[in-house]
Design an enzyme around this catalytic site. Structure first.
Site: not given
Lengths: 431, 431
Positions: A127, A189, A212, A237, A259, A262, A326-327, A360, A414, A419
């Site tokens: 995506y 969708q 989003n 982010s 940052q 964003h 994250e960063h 980035d 066991e 087995h």
């Protein structure tokens, strides 16, 4: 911006200081996404056309980008941008290829060979958002590792524009990575189409990419339903900068602002053992904000941000490891000497001349990274994210002779007689 | 057992043939687990004591296994079982260590170094079931990779017995792997304790291990809540065997039965291009069932199982790849020649002398594998499951000079001025 002195905070205040903006998805969003997913699952392409008409305000008969549209895109993109994408793609490819996992084999006992075999995930869906602006860089960051993994089917979804076309730069980026199939589908969708499949869109095994809040919620819902795997949980982010007294305040301010631009929910933290640096950065931020096109967005993000004064840099690293950024930018005089203190982070940027923007776009590392604290247990996208690792074992007659008794003892302990029996039958045959 | 001829089935019948038993968790289970998780989250150890008294019928003041109990366990476990566990641990360690991901660095442009740094996930929780029987082998399969990854904190939960003790074999296995902290906690309450933390149990970053439907549901719920990561979605164990005319029917039957004895919802599929082999295996199953301690369980599992006759072995592999089996046994004359056709599987067993039981216990591979079709996009547990991969980049003055313009072009194309500015400021400084 909120200025805090770490040593003066009690435990509750410290926890509050590292708290991220509340991520609670509104019940209305959850329900809207659930309804939309169910609709696409039931009615397929018909539902996709209706939803696209409603949300993207364009009537599309088919979603698939045609060869003619790909060709047109090539003519529409500024050659300088094309060159920059090709240059970035080369470095991203070089870094990702060098880190690819290798198959291996070990003879664990005489006649027993255990191996790791590597297989591409067969069908992957990527995506690429196009909200406030289309993100060809994300097309590169997802398309390149998918190509290196040699996934059998790669489909990319990106929202259509009002005129029914896809962003040309995204199409050029997709083709650069060898992604042949691009669908003009956005939002929840698109996630539904790739997760469930429709008449014209094949069902995927795993979905990748940012988006989003609707896209994120849709990815969570399809993952929960067991229909498909996803790359990682997602949130806004974020960056954490650890700066010492020698850091360049203008550089640090620029990194915090890149940052903050964003989105209003972006997280920005600056930690330093030097109060003067913190004050200088705050002043620099005001100066630089004046000339930014997305100053309003950045201001909103900064209102939730924190400047934290610590007693020592060691304390800064302890805070960072608990926050799991994250960063992580180390604006330090000898950043490499501190690297061993980084236990948890998505991606790390060393020194004054490595702004986050390099990662980035074009240093070579991936920009699809764990956010919202997920770095504690998730890693950024790599070629391995597009692969399955299959173990293989092979025992000869000698091999089962060597290790069969061990298996029988454990199976019986066991209480798993069948087995044990499966091994005993072979042991009798080779005796 | 259900016998099917693949070429005579239409698409719907084929889909039905590969359908797994319905995994729908009863709403009552879901709600019970949710209530239990909320209770542990709110009331911590007090809730754990109450829940343990109710479900495990034992009153425990503390959950932690003491040094005295570890020492006692060493004296209680049969030396032959101890030896078998140590032997298995050595091979599991050898195979897992050889496959560990390595750090690397690439100079992607003059003065730009991109790296992958490896860090253990800090706090991991391992669940070792003890339902119909305790599973020391699972303690090995989780404890060994956690140890190789050098996770800072490793806690293992296993249900208490009625007398308040833990299974001695599980404790010996835990110590073999270097796991020092074992808690006598079972079921969804164990998952809650590790996911949220209590007064005496630290919160974990990632949870691992199989379990019954309550444990599985609890893992799903805590993962959804964002509190913690989990190893993989789980379902009942399953095996798919592809056998040719030369396969040994007794061996194949024994392998199917060793899967079927796991539980009534275990999945067993046999695919062959030889009708005689299928008939012989079915007869062998009846014979072998007579002497199995868990014959009732196995019979239930077999009632949902399928014997599928195909036109060709190539067709068998196509079916297997779509089914995505946890365990795939190739009872073929030249199994290695067919291995390239395996696109999707958790773990593969080659030839007549490699029963699944070898991989379950002691070949060296991991037995915590993706089930229920998850093999399409998930891999079995490895050392990497206990690690984070952190990218690091470092640009010198020359480095940003080399790649800065590329980043600026891409940032401007995406409308992210502050990103561009963070680079431009540096470019001006190094000019």
């Amino acid at each position: 911006m909120n200025r805090l002195q770490w040593s003066s905070l009690d435990q509750v205040a410290r926890r509050d200081a590292l708290r991220r903006p509340v991520q609670d998805v509104a019940a209305a969003t959850r329900e809207a996404v659930a309804a939309l997913l169910a609709d696409v699952r039931q009615r397929g392409d018909v539902a996709l056309r209706e939803i696209t008409a409603r949300f993207d305000q364009v009537a599309l008969e088919t979603f698939e980008v045609s060869e003619a549209e790909f060709a047109l895109a090539e003519t529409r993109v500024d050659p300088a941008l094309k060159d920059a994408m090709a240059e970035a793609a080369a470095r991203i490819t070089a870094f990702h290829r060098a880190g690819m996992t290798q198959p291996y084999a070990v003879e664990t006992a005489p006649g027993v060979v255990c191996e790791r075999m590597i297989r591409p995930i067969r069908r992957v869906g990527l995506y690429v958002p196009a909200g406030t602006a289309p993100l060809p860089s994300t097309a590169l960051m997802l398309g390149i590792p998918a190509q290196l993994a040699q996934c059998n089917e790669v489909v990319m979804c990106t929202p259509p524009r009002r005129d029914g076309s896809a962003d040309p730069a995204v199409l050029v980026a997709a083709r650069l990575t060898g992604v042949s199939r691009v669908l003009k589908l956005g939002g929840a969708q698109a996630i539904a189409a790739m997760a469930f499949g429709t008449e014209t869109i094949g069902k995927c095994d795993k979905l990748f990419g940012p988006g989003n809040s609707y896209v994120t919620e849709a990815k969570q819902q399809v993952a929960r339903s067991g229909s498909v795997a996803i790359d990682m949980p997602a949130g806004p982010s974020e960056v954490l900068v650890i700066a010492d007294a020698g850091a360049n305040a203008a550089f640090v301010a620029a990194d915090l602002l890149s940052q903050a631009e964003h989105g209003p929910d972006s997280q920005v933290l600056l930690i330093s053992d030097d109060a003067t640096l913190l004050a200088n950065v705050e002043a620099e931020i005001e100066t630089q904000l004046a000339s930014l096109s997305r100053a309003d967005t950045a201001r909103q993000a900064l209102s939730g941000s924190r400047l934290i004064l610590v007693d020592s840099l060691a304390q800064a690293f302890a805070i960072s490891n608990d926050y799991a950024p994250e960063h992580l930018i180390l604006a330090l005089r000898d950043p490499r000497a501190w690297l061993h203190q980084v236990q948890v982070a998505g991606s790390v940027f060393l020194g004054d001349f490595t702004p986050e923007a390099l990662g980035d776009y074009c240093s070579g590392t991936n920009h699809v990274l764990p956010t919202n604290g997920a770095a504690a247990a998730y890693s950024g996208v790599s070629v391995a994210s597009f692969q399955n690792f299959v173990s293989v074992q092979s025992a000869s007659r000698d091999g089962i002779g060597a290790i069969g008794a061990c298996a029988v003892t454990l199976a019986r302990a066991e209480g798993l007689d069948a087995h044990a029996n499966a091994v005993v039958l072979r042991l009798e045959a080779v005796a």
